[in-house]
Design an enzyme around this catalytic site. Structure first.
Site, PDB file in Angstrom:
ATOM      1  N   ILE A  13       0.846  -1.206   0.000  1.00 24.92           N
ATOM      2  CA  ILE A  13       0.000   0.000   0.000  1.00 24.92           C
ATOM      3  C   ILE A  13       0.880   1.254   0.000  1.00 24.92           C
ATOM      4  O   ILE A  13       0.585   2.247  -0.668  1.00 24.92           O
ATOM      5  CB  ILE A  13      -0.960  -0.014   1.210  1.00 24.92           C
ATOM      6  N   ASP A  63      14.575   1.132  11.013  1.00 23.11           N
ATOM      7  CA  ASP A  63      13.487   0.475  11.741  1.00 23.11           C
ATOM      8  C   ASP A  63      12.722   1.510  12.574  1.00 23.11           C
ATOM      9  O   ASP A  63      13.351   2.320  13.270  1.00 23.11           O
ATOM     10  CB  ASP A  63      14.093  -0.611  12.647  1.00 23.11           C
ATOM     11  N   SER A 130      -7.277  -1.143  10.472  1.00 23.58           N
ATOM     12  CA  SER A 130      -7.816  -2.269   9.708  1.00 23.58           C
ATOM     13  C   SER A 130      -9.223  -2.612  10.141  1.00 23.58           C
ATOM     14  O   SER A 130      -9.555  -2.533  11.334  1.00 23.58           O
ATOM     15  CB  SER A 130      -6.909  -3.478   9.933  1.00 23.58           C
ATOM     16  N   TYR A 154      -2.998  -9.535  15.995  1.00 20.68           N
ATOM     17  CA  TYR A 154      -2.826  -8.459  15.010  1.00 20.68           C
ATOM     18  C   TYR A 154      -3.877  -7.375  15.236  1.00 20.68           C
ATOM     19  O   TYR A 154      -3.567  -6.179  15.321  1.00 20.68           O
ATOM     20  CB  TYR A 154      -2.930  -9.048  13.597  1.00 20.68           C
ATOM     21  N   LYS A 158      -3.667  -3.257  16.416  1.00 23.90           N
ATOM     22  CA  LYS A 158      -4.256  -2.122  15.681  1.00 23.90           C
ATOM     23  C   LYS A 158      -5.170  -1.314  16.615  1.00 23.90           C
ATOM     24  O   LYS A 158      -5.154  -0.077  16.606  1.00 23.90           O
ATOM     25  CB  LYS A 158      -5.039  -2.618  14.462  1.00 23.90           C
ATOM     26  N   PHE A 183     -10.563  -1.946   4.424  1.00 21.72           N
ATOM     27  CA  PHE A 183     -11.206  -3.243   4.245  1.00 21.72           C
ATOM     28  C   PHE A 183     -10.209  -4.147   3.481  1.00 21.72           C
ATOM     29  O   PHE A 183      -9.121  -4.354   4.005  1.00 21.72           O
ATOM     30  CB  PHE A 183     -12.620  -3.058   3.671  1.00 21.72           C
ATOM     31  N   ASN A 184     -10.489  -4.671   2.327  1.00 18.41           N
ATOM     32  CA  ASN A 184      -9.544  -5.641   1.724  1.00 18.41           C
ATOM     33  C   ASN A 184      -8.819  -5.026   0.517  1.00 18.41           C
ATOM     34  O   ASN A 184      -9.341  -5.073  -0.599  1.00 18.41           O
ATOM     35  CB  ASN A 184     -10.296  -6.907   1.327  1.00 18.41           C
ATOM     36  N   ARG A 236     -16.460 -10.235   1.091  1.00 21.60           N
ATOM     37  CA  ARG A 236     -15.581  -9.169   1.568  1.00 21.60           C
ATOM     38  C   ARG A 236     -15.772  -7.918   0.701  1.00 21.60           C
ATOM     39  O   ARG A 236     -16.314  -7.984  -0.389  1.00 21.60           O
ATOM     40  CB  ARG A 236     -14.099  -9.590   1.478  1.00 21.60           C
ATOM     41  N   GLY A 300     -11.574 -18.450  12.602  1.00 16.87           N
ATOM     42  CA  GLY A 300     -11.432 -17.006  12.798  1.00 16.87           C
ATOM     43  C   GLY A 300     -12.052 -16.160  11.698  1.00 16.87           C
ATOM     44  O   GLY A 300     -12.048 -14.934  11.797  1.00 16.87           O
TER      45      GLY A 300
HETATM   46  P1  NAD Z   1       3.467  -4.569   3.533  1.00 18.20           P
HETATM   47  O1  NAD Z   1       4.049  -5.645   4.372  1.00 18.20           O
HETATM   48  O2  NAD Z   1       3.537  -4.709   2.054  1.00 18.20           O
HETATM   49  O3  NAD Z   1       4.128  -3.163   3.923  1.00 18.20           O
HETATM   50  C1  NAD Z   1       4.620  -2.890   5.227  1.00 18.20           C
HETATM   51  C2  NAD Z   1       5.987  -2.257   5.074  1.00 18.20           C
HETATM   52  O4  NAD Z   1       6.504  -1.974   6.375  1.00 18.20           O
HETATM   53  C3  NAD Z   1       7.001  -3.195   4.387  1.00 18.20           C
HETATM   54  O5  NAD Z   1       7.678  -2.478   3.379  1.00 18.20           O
HETATM   55  C4  NAD Z   1       7.935  -3.618   5.517  1.00 18.20           C
HETATM   56  O6  NAD Z   1       9.253  -3.884   5.053  1.00 18.20           O
HETATM   57  C5  NAD Z   1       7.866  -2.398   6.425  1.00 18.20           C
HETATM   58  N1  NAD Z   1       8.196  -2.665   7.832  1.00 18.20           N
HETATM   59  C6  NAD Z   1       7.758  -3.696   8.596  1.00 18.20           C
HETATM   60  N2  NAD Z   1       8.268  -3.597   9.845  1.00 18.20           N
HETATM   61  C7  NAD Z   1       9.028  -2.472   9.872  1.00 18.20           C
HETATM   62  C8  NAD Z   1       9.812  -1.837  10.859  1.00 18.20           C
HETATM   63  N3  NAD Z   1       9.923  -2.349  12.091  1.00 18.20           N
HETATM   64  N4  NAD Z   1      10.461  -0.694  10.549  1.00 18.20           N
HETATM   65  C9  NAD Z   1      10.382  -0.172   9.295  1.00 18.20           C
HETATM   66  N5  NAD Z   1       9.650  -0.741   8.307  1.00 18.20           N
HETATM   67  C10 NAD Z   1       8.985  -1.872   8.593  1.00 18.20           C
HETATM   68  O7  NAD Z   1       1.955  -4.361   4.003  1.00 18.20           O
HETATM   69  P2  NAD Z   1       0.791  -3.501   3.356  1.00 18.20           P
HETATM   70  O8  NAD Z   1      -0.238  -4.433   2.835  1.00 18.20           O
HETATM   71  O9  NAD Z   1       1.344  -2.459   2.473  1.00 18.20           O
HETATM   72  O10 NAD Z   1       0.173  -2.858   4.679  1.00 18.20           O
HETATM   73  C11 NAD Z   1       0.555  -1.570   5.139  1.00 18.20           C
HETATM   74  C12 NAD Z   1      -0.172  -1.268   6.441  1.00 18.20           C
HETATM   75  O11 NAD Z   1      -1.570  -1.391   6.228  1.00 18.20           O
HETATM   76  C13 NAD Z   1       0.179  -2.226   7.582  1.00 18.20           C
HETATM   77  O12 NAD Z   1       0.262  -1.482   8.768  1.00 18.20           O
HETATM   78  C14 NAD Z   1      -1.002  -3.165   7.616  1.00 18.20           C
HETATM   79  O13 NAD Z   1      -1.222  -3.696   8.907  1.00 18.20           O
HETATM   80  C15 NAD Z   1      -2.138  -2.251   7.197  1.00 18.20           C
HETATM   81  N6  NAD Z   1      -3.267  -2.971   6.595  1.00 18.20           N
HETATM   82  C16 NAD Z   1      -3.052  -3.779   5.526  1.00 18.20           C
HETATM   83  C17 NAD Z   1      -4.119  -4.507   4.980  1.00 18.20           C
HETATM   84  C18 NAD Z   1      -3.918  -5.443   3.819  1.00 18.20           C
HETATM   85  O14 NAD Z   1      -4.769  -6.310   3.608  1.00 18.20           O
HETATM   86  N7  NAD Z   1      -2.858  -5.299   3.029  1.00 18.20           N
HETATM   87  C19 NAD Z   1      -5.414  -4.370   5.530  1.00 18.20           C
HETATM   88  C20 NAD Z   1      -5.593  -3.508   6.608  1.00 18.20           C
HETATM   89  C21 NAD Z   1      -4.511  -2.805   7.134  1.00 18.20           C
HETATM   90  N1  UFG Z   2     -10.169 -17.301   1.306  1.00 20.92           N
HETATM   91  C1  UFG Z   2     -10.271 -18.515   0.653  1.00 20.92           C
HETATM   92  N2  UFG Z   2      -9.127 -19.116   0.240  1.00 20.92           N
HETATM   93  C2  UFG Z   2      -7.885 -18.576   0.438  1.00 20.92           C
HETATM   94  C3  UFG Z   2      -7.790 -17.340   1.115  1.00 20.92           C
HETATM   95  C4  UFG Z   2      -8.949 -16.734   1.554  1.00 20.92           C
HETATM   96  O1  UFG Z   2     -11.363 -19.024   0.452  1.00 20.92           O
HETATM   97  O2  UFG Z   2      -6.876 -19.203   0.043  1.00 20.92           O
HETATM   98  C5  UFG Z   2     -11.411 -16.605   1.718  1.00 20.92           C
HETATM   99  C6  UFG Z   2     -11.523 -16.296   3.211  1.00 20.92           C
HETATM  100  O3  UFG Z   2     -12.099 -17.379   3.886  1.00 20.92           O
HETATM  101  C7  UFG Z   2     -12.392 -15.039   3.196  1.00 20.92           C
HETATM  102  C8  UFG Z   2     -11.988 -14.326   1.907  1.00 20.92           C
HETATM  103  O4  UFG Z   2     -11.385 -15.323   1.089  1.00 20.92           O
HETATM  104  O5  UFG Z   2     -13.744 -15.394   3.080  1.00 20.92           O
HETATM  105  C9  UFG Z   2     -10.990 -13.207   2.123  1.00 20.92           C
HETATM  106  O6  UFG Z   2      -9.869 -13.700   2.852  1.00 20.92           O
HETATM  107  P1  UFG Z   2      -8.513 -12.853   2.971  1.00 20.92           P
HETATM  108  O7  UFG Z   2      -7.548 -13.694   3.742  1.00 20.92           O
HETATM  109  O8  UFG Z   2      -8.084 -12.388   1.623  1.00 20.92           O
HETATM  110  O9  UFG Z   2      -8.957 -11.551   3.772  1.00 20.92           O
HETATM  111  P2  UFG Z   2      -9.580 -11.372   5.222  1.00 20.92           P
HETATM  112  O10 UFG Z   2     -10.848 -10.605   5.050  1.00 20.92           O
HETATM  113  O11 UFG Z   2      -9.647 -12.634   5.957  1.00 20.92           O
HETATM  114  O12 UFG Z   2      -8.480 -10.479   5.954  1.00 20.92           O
HETATM  115  C10 UFG Z   2      -7.802  -9.419   5.300  1.00 20.92           C
HETATM  116  C11 UFG Z   2      -6.440  -9.251   5.945  1.00 20.92           C
HETATM  117  C12 UFG Z   2      -6.608  -8.749   7.343  1.00 20.92           C
HETATM  118  C13 UFG Z   2      -7.418  -7.490   7.339  1.00 20.92           C
HETATM  119  C14 UFG Z   2      -8.752  -7.743   6.694  1.00 20.92           C
HETATM  120  C15 UFG Z   2      -9.569  -6.487   6.633  1.00 20.92           C
HETATM  121  O13 UFG Z   2      -5.732 -10.474   5.950  1.00 20.92           O
HETATM  122  O14 UFG Z   2      -5.349  -8.466   7.881  1.00 20.92           O
HETATM  123  O15 UFG Z   2      -8.546  -8.244   5.379  1.00 20.92           O
HETATM  124  O16 UFG Z   2      -8.814  -5.451   6.123  1.00 20.92           O
HETATM  125  F1  UFG Z   2      -7.615  -7.063   8.586  1.00 20.92           F
END
Ligand code: NAD
Ligand code: UFG
Length: 344
Positions: A13, A63, A130, A154, A158, A183-184, A236, A300
């Site tokens: 992101i 970091d 999240s 996790y 948050k 969301f997703n 989702r 979960g």
């Molecule tokens: P990502 O893992 O691609 O990006 C996270 C970045 O943070 C990475 O580049 C990683 O190297 C860096 N990082 C991790 N620990 C660190 C540290 N201690 N110091 C410095 N850098 C560090 O994940 P993303 O999908 O881009 O998610 C970004 C944020 O959004 C996260 O906080 C995640 O929890 C939140 N979020 C993501 C999702 C999702 O589904 N992708 C959903 C909800 C919230």
């Molecule tokens: N699913 C499958 N097969 C897979 C993976 C997922 O059927 O191999 C299903 C899950 O059961 C769920 C849907 O696809 O019904 C979405 O699952 P994801 O794992 O892609 O996403 P979640 O909604 O479970 O969770 C994600 C992130 C969380 C975040 C949340 C909301 O993993 O960290 O979205 O942002 F908090």
């Protein structure tokens, strides 16, 4: 033009948001330890933004838990006007196995960052929260007033950082804070140059489907076909990562132009999509089959999580613009051009 610090800016992101912010004319310092990303993503962001030199995008390897690294990042620009805080760990299952690590990086790391902001007189932050903190939602669509009741470490981290930010704001109301509940997030930049690059076997549905379509994995396992949803599979709210990136720009614009405030906003489309609907949309976009079998439910999981995104629309004038087929088209451009992610 603002000077911004982006923690975790090399990640999925963060890289897309960095591009949107550069295109909006801002100047960025990215702090990332590359624990879940590659410096290559930022090279590509630079190229996509047409930056001839490094002037508006500085990258610091470090970091968020290390005050010296944070001081280096804050020192890299004359002054930092705001922080967008993406850095963290995000795998739900891993958080159950390694809770201390999640509390350290996500909660302690955020505390270190906020302390550094105080040291450097920066009081504007956009935080990656999240929808996971809604746990098993009682009503869908989910509004921001729904109870915060996370069900895994996790999600607890948050919720803790959201609370920390609220406490800081209550003590010092001059802070400008946006807590954005994603969301997703899925998809990729339409160029296919940047996208999601999960290490190992993807936990999440969208990258798993993409890897099946590109031939890296034989088939999708659908976790449950007996959910109380129209086709029995989980529903989702998938949001295109470029819509999400634009949501960050809108939140930042608001924080920097309004009176200090604490914003809490869902970022989602408001539309539900089932596992089977997403797989079918990806087949249509890619022209590749996505074979699947239905297996047991994943512990979960909730049946359905969909955002009520109306508060973000009202306060930011932001709403998603891209459809599920746009998501699949752009995700496929990325996956097919980079079958091994950035490892090529
Ligand atoms: P990502 O893992 O691609 O990006 C996270 C970045 O943070 C990475 O580049 C990683 O190297 C860096 N990082 C991790 N620990 C660190 C540290 N201690 N110091 C410095 N850098 C560090 O994940 P993303 O999908 O881009 O998610 C970004 C944020 O959004 C996260 O906080 C995640 O929890 C939140 N979020 C993501 C999702 C999702 O589904 N992708 C959903 C909800 C919230
Ligand atoms: N699913 C499958 N097969 C897979 C993976 C997922 O059927 O191999 C299903 C899950 O059961 C769920 C849907 O696809 O019904 C979405 O699952 P994801 O794992 O892609 O996403 P979640 O909604 O479970 O969770 C994600 C992130 C969380 C975040 C949340 C909301 O993993 O960290 O979205 O942002 F908090």
């Amino acid at each position: 033009m603002a000077h911004l610090l982006i923690t975790g800016g090399a990640g999925f992101i963060g890289s897309h948001t960095a591009l949107v912010l550069l295109e909006a004319g801002h100047s960025l310092v990215v702090l990332d330890n590359f624990s879940n990303s590659s410096p290559e993503s930022l090279q590509r962001v630079k190229a996509l933004a047409g930056l001839a030199d490094d002037a508006r995008l500085q990258v610091i390897e470090g970091d968020i838990r290390n005050p010296a690294d944070l001081d280096r990042a804050f020192g890299a620009a004359h002054s930092i006007d705001g922080v967008i805080h993406f850095a963290g760990l995000k795998a739900v299952g891993e958080s159950v196995q390694q809770p201390l690590r999640y509390w350290d990086v996500n909660a302690n790391g955020s505390r270190c960052l906020i302390e550094a902001m105080q040291r450097h007189s920066c009081r504007t932050i956009v935080f990656s929260s999240s929808a996971t903190l809604y746990g098993f939602p009682e009503t869908v669509p989910i509004s921001e007033t729904a109870p915060v009741q996370p069900i895994n470490p996790y999600g607890h981290t948050k919720a803790a950082v959201e609370q920390l930010l609220a406490d800081v704001n209550a003590c010092e109301p001059s802070w400008r804070i946006a807590r954005l509940r994603y969301f997703n997030p899925v998809g990729a930049h339409p160029s296919g140059r940047i996208g999601e690059d999960p290490g190992g076997i993807p936990n999440n549905l969208f990258p798993f489907i993409s890897q099946v379509a590109v031939g890296r994995r034989p088939q999708l396992q659908v976790f449950g076909g007996d959910w109380p949803t129209p086709d029995g599979t989980g529903v989702r709210d998938y949001i295109h990562v470029m819509d999400l990136a634009e949501g960050h720009r809108a939140a930042l614009d608001r924080l920097l132009s309004h009176e200090p405030e604490l914003l809490t906003l869902n970022l989602g489309s408001g539309l539900g999509c089932s596992v089977l609907e997403l797989a079918a949309a990806f087949e249509a976009a890619s022209g590749k089959p996505v074979p699947y079998t239905i297996v047991d439910r994943r512990p979960g999981d909730a049946a359905s999580t969909v955002a009520d995104p109306s508060r973000a629309a009202e306060l930011l004038g932001w709403r998603t613009r891209r459809s599920i087929s746009d998501i699949c088209r752009d995700g496929w451009v990325w996956q097919s051009a980079n079958p091994q992610g950035y490892d090529v």
